[in-house]
Design a protein around this motif. Structure first.
Motif, PDB file in Angstrom:
ATOM      1  N   GLY A  89       0.814  -1.209   0.000  1.00  0.00           N
ATOM      2  CA  GLY A  89       0.000   0.000   0.000  1.00  0.00           C
ATOM      3  C   GLY A  89       0.845   1.256   0.000  1.00  0.00           C
ATOM      4  N   VAL A  90       1.927   1.255   0.793  1.00  0.00           N
ATOM      5  CA  VAL A  90       2.851   2.387   0.807  1.00  0.00           C
ATOM      6  C   VAL A  90       3.507   2.549  -0.559  1.00  0.00           C
ATOM      7  N   GLU A  91       3.974   1.443  -1.134  1.00  0.00           N
ATOM      8  CA  GLU A  91       4.665   1.512  -2.421  1.00  0.00           C
ATOM      9  C   GLU A  91       3.743   2.025  -3.527  1.00  0.00           C
ATOM     10  N   LYS A  92       2.490   1.582  -3.516  1.00  0.00           N
ATOM     11  CA  LYS A  92       1.541   2.047  -4.537  1.00  0.00           C
ATOM     12  C   LYS A  92       1.224   3.537  -4.360  1.00  0.00           C
ATOM     13  N   GLN A  95       4.274   5.450  -5.562  1.00  0.00           N
ATOM     14  CA  GLN A  95       4.341   5.374  -7.020  1.00  0.00           C
ATOM     15  C   GLN A  95       3.314   6.304  -7.663  1.00  0.00           C
ATOM     16  N   ALA A  96       2.107   6.344  -7.108  1.00  0.00           N
ATOM     17  CA  ALA A  96       1.066   7.238  -7.626  1.00  0.00           C
ATOM     18  C   ALA A  96       1.463   8.697  -7.449  1.00  0.00           C
ATOM     19  N   ALA A  97       2.143   8.995  -6.350  1.00  0.00           N
ATOM     20  CA  ALA A  97       2.583  10.365  -6.108  1.00  0.00           C
ATOM     21  C   ALA A  97       3.602  10.816  -7.157  1.00  0.00           C
ATOM     22  N   PHE A  98       4.522   9.955  -7.508  1.00  0.00           N
ATOM     23  CA  PHE A  98       5.484  10.295  -8.560  1.00  0.00           C
ATOM     24  C   PHE A  98       4.793  10.467  -9.916  1.00  0.00           C
ATOM     25  N   LYS A  99       3.752   9.673 -10.145  1.00  0.00           N
ATOM     26  CA  LYS A  99       3.096   9.698 -11.453  1.00  0.00           C
ATOM     27  C   LYS A  99       2.456  11.048 -11.759  1.00  0.00           C
TER      28      LYS A  99
END
Length: 437
Positions: A89-92, A95-99
Motif C-alpha cells: 500500500g505504501v509503495e503504490k 508510485q502514484a505520487a510520482f506519477k
C-alpha cells in the motif's frame, strides 16, 4: 505539512509589521488582504501543513522555484515503512505520487531497494537527525529537501492512509513533498498541490495548472505518451552504479572525512564530496570545487579545527587553509613549513583540544596549529599512541558525539577518550555510515 499554534503568549510587534505579516499570510491562503485576524484567516492558519518554510516569491508568480536536478532520470528508495499501511500500500501510494509529476514532464523515476537513491523516503518521529523536528499528530505532517539533496520525511506520529477520508492521505502528501524534492517551493494558489496546507483526501486528483507551470519551468513538457515513466524495482538488490564518474558511497574508499563548521559530515572521494548523516546515510555526490573553490580533488587528508574555525586540506606536499568555504591568503603552502609529512593519509582534532593528529603509514604527528613550535616534527608510532587500531588509514573524523572514528577500506573503528578502539569494532562503513543494504 503544520497547524498554526493556538494563541498563547504572543510577542509584542509593531502594528504595521503585524498587519503586513497577516496580509502576506492571507495572500498565501488566497484570502482577501484585509490585514485583520478574521475567522477565515484563523481557520486557514490552523490547517495541517507542510513543514517546508514558505519562500519569498516574485509578485507576478504564483509557484516558486528553489532548485533543480541536472538530469531527468532519478531514482528513489523507501527506507522504511509505516505500520499504518501494508508495504504494498505504501509503495503504490508513493508510485502514484510520482506519477502526478511524470504525467506532465519528461522526468522518469526508478525505485531501488538498496544503496543510495536520488530521493530517499523515510518515516520518522520527533527529532530525527536533520535539524527539522516533527511535532506529533497534526500540525507538521512531512517535509522534504530541495535538489540535489532529495530527502523526503513523513511524521510517523500521523495516521497514514489511502482510499479513505480518515487519517492523512499518504499519496497526496507524498506528491506535495516530491514537488519540493524536485525543486518547487510553496505556491500562492490555494487549490494548487504545492500550496502549504493539507487540503484533505481526494480519491480523484489532478495537478493544478500552477503546479504544472512550475514543474515544467524546471524540466520542460512531457515528450511522449509512454506510460513507462515509473519503473519497477529491480529484481537484484544492489547499489546503484555511479554516473558521470561519480563515486558510489556504498563501495568507495574515502580520501578524507571532516565535520564542518555547520556540524555536517563531508566525505571526499576523487573530485566529489557528499554529506553523511548518522540517520540518513550518504547524500548525493557533488563536485568538490562547487563548495571549496580552488581546491583540487583526490585529496590525501582533511581536518576541520573546532578550535580556530579553520579547515585544512592536504594533497602531496601542499596544504590548503579555508575559513568556511573561503581559501585563505597565502595558501596553498608546503606542509614542510609546519614540520608535517607529505601525502598524509588521515587527520582529526581531538574534541576540546588544540592538538591535531595527522597519520601516515604507522606514524602519527601531533600538530598544534597555533604554536610556533613545530610539534609535528616528532612522529609517534600509531601502535604506541592508539590501542587496537589499524595503520595505513583512509580517513579519520571527530564526530558530534565526542568519539573518534577511523576508516580503512570498508571498515571503521570507534576510539574512546582513552585512545583505545572500543569492543565490537571494526564494523561495516557502508552499512552503518552510508546506510547501504
Amino acid at each position: 505539512m503544520d497547524k498554526a499554534a493556538e494563541k498563547s503568549d504572543t510577542p509584542v510587534v509593531q502594528r504595521e509589521d503585524f498587519i503586513e505579516a497577516l496580509r502576506s499570510a492571507q495572500a498565501m491562503f488566497g484570502l482577501p488582504l484585509t490585514g485583520t485576524l478574521d475567522r477565515n484567516t484563523l481557520a486557514m492558519m490552523r490547517q495541517p501543513r507542510c513543514g517546508v518554510k514558505d519562500s519569498v516569491q516574485h509578485k507576478f508568480l504564483k509557484f516558486s522555484i528553489l532548485g533543480r536536478w541536472r538530469r531527468k532520470h532519478l531514482t528513489y528508495r523507501i527506507l522504511n515503512y509505516t505500520p499504518d499501511m501494508t508495504r504494498s500500500g505504501v509503495e503504490k501510494a508513493i508510485q502514484a505520487a510520482f506519477k502526478y509529476w511524470t504525467d506532465v514532464t519528461p522526468l522518469t523515476f526508478q525505485a531501488i531497494k538498496s544503496g543510495h537513491a536520488d530521493i530517499m523516503i523515510r518515516f520518522a518521529r520527533g527529532s530525527h537527525g536533520d535539524n527539522v523536528q516533527f511535532d506529533g499528530p497534526g500540525r507538521t505532517l512531512a517535509h522534504a529537501f530541495i535538489p540535489e539533496d532529495g530527502r523526503v520525511h513523513f511524521d510517523e506520529d500521523e495516521t497514514w492512509t489511502e482510499g479513505t477520508g480518515r487519517g492523512i492521505n499518504l499519496r497526496l502528501v507524498a506528491a506535495h513533498e516530491i514537488g519540493h524534492a524536485l525543486g518547487l517551493g510553496h505556491s500562492k494558489v490555494y487549490r494548487a498541490l504545492m500550496a502549504p496546507f493539507y487540503a484533505g483526501y481526494k480519491p480523484v486528483f489532478k495537478l493544478h495548472s500552477d503546479d504544472v507551470r512550475g514543474v515544467q519551468a524546471l524540466y520542460g513538457e512531457r515528450e511522449s505518451d509512454s506510460d513507462s515513466t515509473i519503473l519497477a524495482p529491480p529484481q537484484i538488490t544492489t547499489s546503484m552504479p555511479p554516473t558521470s564518474g561519480q563515486p558510489d558511497p556504498c563501495t568507495a574508499d574515502l580520501d578524507a572525512f571532516i565535520l564542518s563548521p555547520s556540524q555536517k559530515g563531508y566525505a571526499f572521494k576523487g573530485d566529489y564530496v557528499w554529506i553523511v548523516s548518522e540517520h540518513n546515510g550518504a547524500g548525493h555526490p557533488i563536485k568538490i570545487n562547487r563548495l571549496w573553490k580552488e581546491l583540487p580533488g583526490n585529496l590525501d587528508a582533511a581536518v576541520h579545527s573546532q578550535y580556530t574555525g579553520r579547515t585544512y586540506f592536504f594533497k602531496g606536499e601542499k596544504m590548503w587553509q579555508y575559513r568556511k568555504f573561503v581559501l585563505q591568503k597565502g595558501f596553498p603552502r608546503s606542509v614542510r613549513h609546519y614540520g608535517l609529512p607529505p601525502n598524509p593519509q588521515a587527520a582529526f582534532q581531538w574534541p576540546g583540544k588544540r592538538k591535531i593528529f595527522i597519520f601516515q603509514g604507522d606514524g602519527c604527528w601531533l600538530w598544534d596549529e597555533k604554536s610556533r613550535n613545530n610539534l609535528g616534527s616528532s612522529p609517534k608510532n600509531i601502535g604506541n599512541l592508539l590501542t587496537r587500531t589499524p595503520s595505513n588509514l583512509d580517513a579519520a573524523i571527530a564526530w558530534r558525539n565526542g568519539a573518534i572514528y577511523l576508516f580503512r577500506a570498508d571498515q571503521y573503528w570507534r576510539v574512546n577518550n582513552r585512545l583505545m578502539a572500543e569492543a565490537g569494532y571494526p564494523n561495516s562503513k557502508p552499512k552503518v555510515w552510508m546506510q547501504c543494504v
